[in-house]
Scaffold this motif. Structure first.
Motif, PDB file in Angstrom:
ATOM      1  N   PRO A   1      -4.303   3.856  -2.621  1.00  0.00           N
ATOM      2  CA  PRO A   1      -5.180   2.872  -1.961  1.00  0.00           C
ATOM      3  C   PRO A   1      -5.521   3.332  -0.535  1.00  0.00           C
ATOM      4  O   PRO A   1      -4.696   3.957   0.134  1.00  0.00           O
ATOM      5  N   ALA A   2      -6.725   3.028  -0.101  1.00  0.00           N
ATOM      6  CA  ALA A   2      -7.115   3.357   1.274  1.00  0.00           C
ATOM      7  C   ALA A   2      -6.248   2.573   2.245  1.00  0.00           C
ATOM      8  O   ALA A   2      -5.925   1.410   2.003  1.00  0.00           O
TER       9      ALA A   2
ATOM     10  N   SER B   1      -6.456  -1.302   3.175  1.00  0.00           N
ATOM     11  CA  SER B   1      -7.265  -1.977   2.151  1.00  0.00           C
ATOM     12  C   SER B   1      -6.510  -3.104   1.451  1.00  0.00           C
ATOM     13  O   SER B   1      -7.122  -3.961   0.819  1.00  0.00           O
TER      14      SER B   1
ATOM     15  N   HIS C   1      -3.194 -10.111  -0.329  1.00  0.00           N
ATOM     16  CA  HIS C   1      -3.210  -9.506  -1.666  1.00  0.00           C
ATOM     17  C   HIS C   1      -1.837  -9.632  -2.324  1.00  0.00           C
ATOM     18  O   HIS C   1      -1.741  -9.811  -3.546  1.00  0.00           O
TER      19      HIS C   1
ATOM     20  N   ASP D   1     -11.321  -2.109  -5.548  1.00  0.00           N
ATOM     21  CA  ASP D   1     -11.891  -1.984  -4.195  1.00  0.00           C
ATOM     22  C   ASP D   1     -11.015  -1.117  -3.302  1.00  0.00           C
ATOM     23  O   ASP D   1     -11.519  -0.326  -2.495  1.00  0.00           O
ATOM     24  N   ALA D   2      -9.689  -1.252  -3.430  1.00  0.00           N
ATOM     25  CA  ALA D   2      -8.761  -0.512  -2.563  1.00  0.00           C
ATOM     26  C   ALA D   2      -8.681   0.960  -2.942  1.00  0.00           C
ATOM     27  O   ALA D   2      -8.553   1.827  -2.067  1.00  0.00           O
ATOM     28  N   CYS D   3      -8.758   1.237  -4.233  1.00  0.00           N
ATOM     29  CA  CYS D   3      -8.566   2.616  -4.718  1.00  0.00           C
ATOM     30  C   CYS D   3      -9.883   3.363  -4.947  1.00  0.00           C
ATOM     31  O   CYS D   3      -9.873   4.581  -5.166  1.00  0.00           O
TER      32      CYS D   3
ATOM     33  N   CYS E   1       0.827  -1.207   0.000  1.00  0.00           N
ATOM     34  CA  CYS E   1       0.000   0.000   0.000  1.00  0.00           C
ATOM     35  C   CYS E   1       0.863   1.260   0.000  1.00  0.00           C
ATOM     36  O   CYS E   1       0.593   2.228  -0.724  1.00  0.00           O
TER      37      CYS E   1
END
Length: 491
Positions: free
Chosen positions: A355-356, A359, A364, A386-388, A339
């Motif tokens: 990315p959060a 997340s 991953h 989903d992460a971004c 991340c």
């Protein structure tokens, strides 16, 4: 539920470590064999249609790509820190004497309790050994809440004793006299095979009031307060347990390694080289030394490795500036590192979005590597979306896979340096290394990379990597049986 178990640990052994291990036209990481020795440690460059972008990204990742010369330097520092630690000189390595002087010899007998504390789930096990083999295993798992992991230590140990009592009631053994092996997977200063003080909490634990407390004695007191006839026979960590459990399967095992949430190693050292003893040891030839390499470099001796991304992960960790080497390797941190790197690339306009936080997990990293090996990227793109919070292109997914490969490669390199240094130090004809942990078991590329890099770093030392299961449970029971065998000899 009781089960008869023919093989208490799964075995997956490959022998290598000789000069001819690397051959063919290309190596397992895609580096041509006609490269220099130093270059054979480098991951392949990023391949994108936008060549300028690929070059810029690899330039940003350069600090995470370690060549052979850098790894040799790490090994030299590791050797110095080992010697300093053994001689009780200032060192970032604890080099703790575990007081475990022997490994399984096939005579281990009896029924033992084992406790495994090291993560958010705590296990109580009942294990029966016959002629060194596990014939019965009953296990119950208990969840440790945030309040217990971060609250007073006394509360945590009272909870552990409550769990033991609950388990024994379930087994109908609440009044039985039992020996217990306590796997406490945190750095300790050991005073004997059955006593030791916590040095520092790691991972997600930070209980108060534990300074100078003998954790085995505290557990013993809590067990006695409940009227339980249970004696804490052995105190060890999961790394020592992995070594002991591996040696049950293969007598050539003399090194134990954890590559899971955290990372650590231990090995059998000649007793005469170990300065710290608090017990008689005239007849002891070898003793297991717990290296605690998660803290390697905390004194600044590895500052040349540290990148801006590592600093970000460390700054946001529960125990900043502590166990920094583990943060290059451990499963708790690889996702955070992924991340941090993608966030850095996004700030430089080389990746579409930040990315959060939280997340992306180490799972991953394994997923991205799995798809990279397979030459696909659909699930990678889905996870990044989903992460971004936005869709990403195929090329963006390839960038994320490349980042995962680079940080995975470095993790494999650094563990390999430590193992190779121990192989050279021990200088045995053949050494088996027992390895446990989720990163080793689930990452699709780590094992292959380790086999390659250890062979490159210790080319004249044959070795095997043996995948061991549940050293923290079975290993503690075996160690308790070893302690009972030694005690019986002294009667």
């Amino acid at each position: 539920m009781s089960t008869a178990i023919e093989n208490s640990l799964s075995v997956d052994t490959r022998v290598n470590g000789h000069a001819g291990y690397i051959n063919g036209n290309s190596t397992s990481n895609g580096t041509p064999n006609n490269c220099t020795w130093e270059q054979q440690f480098l991951p392949p460059p990023l391949q994108l249609d936008d060549r300028a972008r690929a070059i810029k990204i690899d330039s940003r990742l350069a600090g995470l790509m370690l060549c052979g010369a850098t790894l040799r330097r790490v090994g030299e520092v590791f050797s110095r820190e080992i010697e300093n630690g053994l001689r009780e000189r200032p060192s970032s390595l604890q080099m703790e004497n575990t007081y475990v002087p022997e490994l399984p010899d096939g005579t281990e007998e009896g029924v033992f309790l084992a406790l495994d504390l090291g993560g958010t789930n705590f296990r109580v096990l009942l294990l029966e050994l016959q002629a060194g083999q596990l014939v019965r295993e009953d296990v119950k798992q208990y969840h440790i809440s945030d309040a217990l992991r971060l609250g007073p230590g006394e509360d945590l140990f009272n909870f552990l004793a409550d769990c033991v009592q609950d388990f024994l009631r379930t087994e109908g053994m609440e009044n039985d006299e039992l020996s217990l092996g306590f796997t406490f997977s945190f750095p300790m200063k050991q005073h004997s095979i059955s006593s030791g003080e916590l040095i520092t909490w790691t991972k997600s634990f930070k209980c108060g009031g534990m300074e100078g407390v003998d954790v085995a004695a505290l557990l013993q007191r809590c067990l006695h307060a409940r009227g339980l006839r249970v004696t804490v026979q052995v105190l060890l960590n999961d790394t020592t347990g992995t070594l002991v459990a591996g040696a049950q399967l293969d007598p050539a095992v003399v090194i134990g390694v954890i590559m899971g949430t955290g990372s650590n190693g231990c090995y059998m050292e000649r007793a005469e080289r170990v300065q710290h003893w608090e017990a008689a040891h005239e007849r002891v030839q070898d003793v297991c030394v717990d290296i605690e390499w998660g803290a390697f470099g905390d004194n600044g001796c590895l500052s040349f490795l540290r990148t801006e991304f590592d600093k970000e992960v460390d700054d946001n960790s529960l125990l900043a500036t502590s166990f920094t080497f583990e943060k290059y390797i451990g499963g708790k941190y690889l996702g955070e590192l992924l991340c941090a790197v993608l966030s850095g690339l996004a700030r430089d306009g080389l990746f579409p979005a930040i990315p959060a936080r939280g997340s992306l997990l180490s799972a991953h990293v394994s997923l991205f590597e799995e798809e990279n090996v397979a030459g696909v990227c659909s699930r990678t793109a889905e996870a990044l979306r989903d992460a971004c919070g936005r869709a990403v292109s195929r090329h963006d997914a390839l960038v994320a896979q490349h980042v995962a490969r680079v940080i995975s490669n470095r993790a494999a390199q650094l563990v390999s340096v430590c193992i190779a240094t121990l192989l050279r130090r021990m200088s045995r004809a053949h050494v088996s290394v027992a390895v446990d942990g989720s990163v080793f078991k689930r990452h699709p590329r780590i094992r292959t990379l380790m086999e390659r890099y250890i062979a490159l770093l210790a080319p004249n030392h044959k070795f095997s990597l043996l995948g061991a299961e549940d050293g923290s449970g079975k290993g503690s029971a075996l160690t308790a049986a070893i302690a009972a065998r030694i005690a019986a000899r002294s009667l």
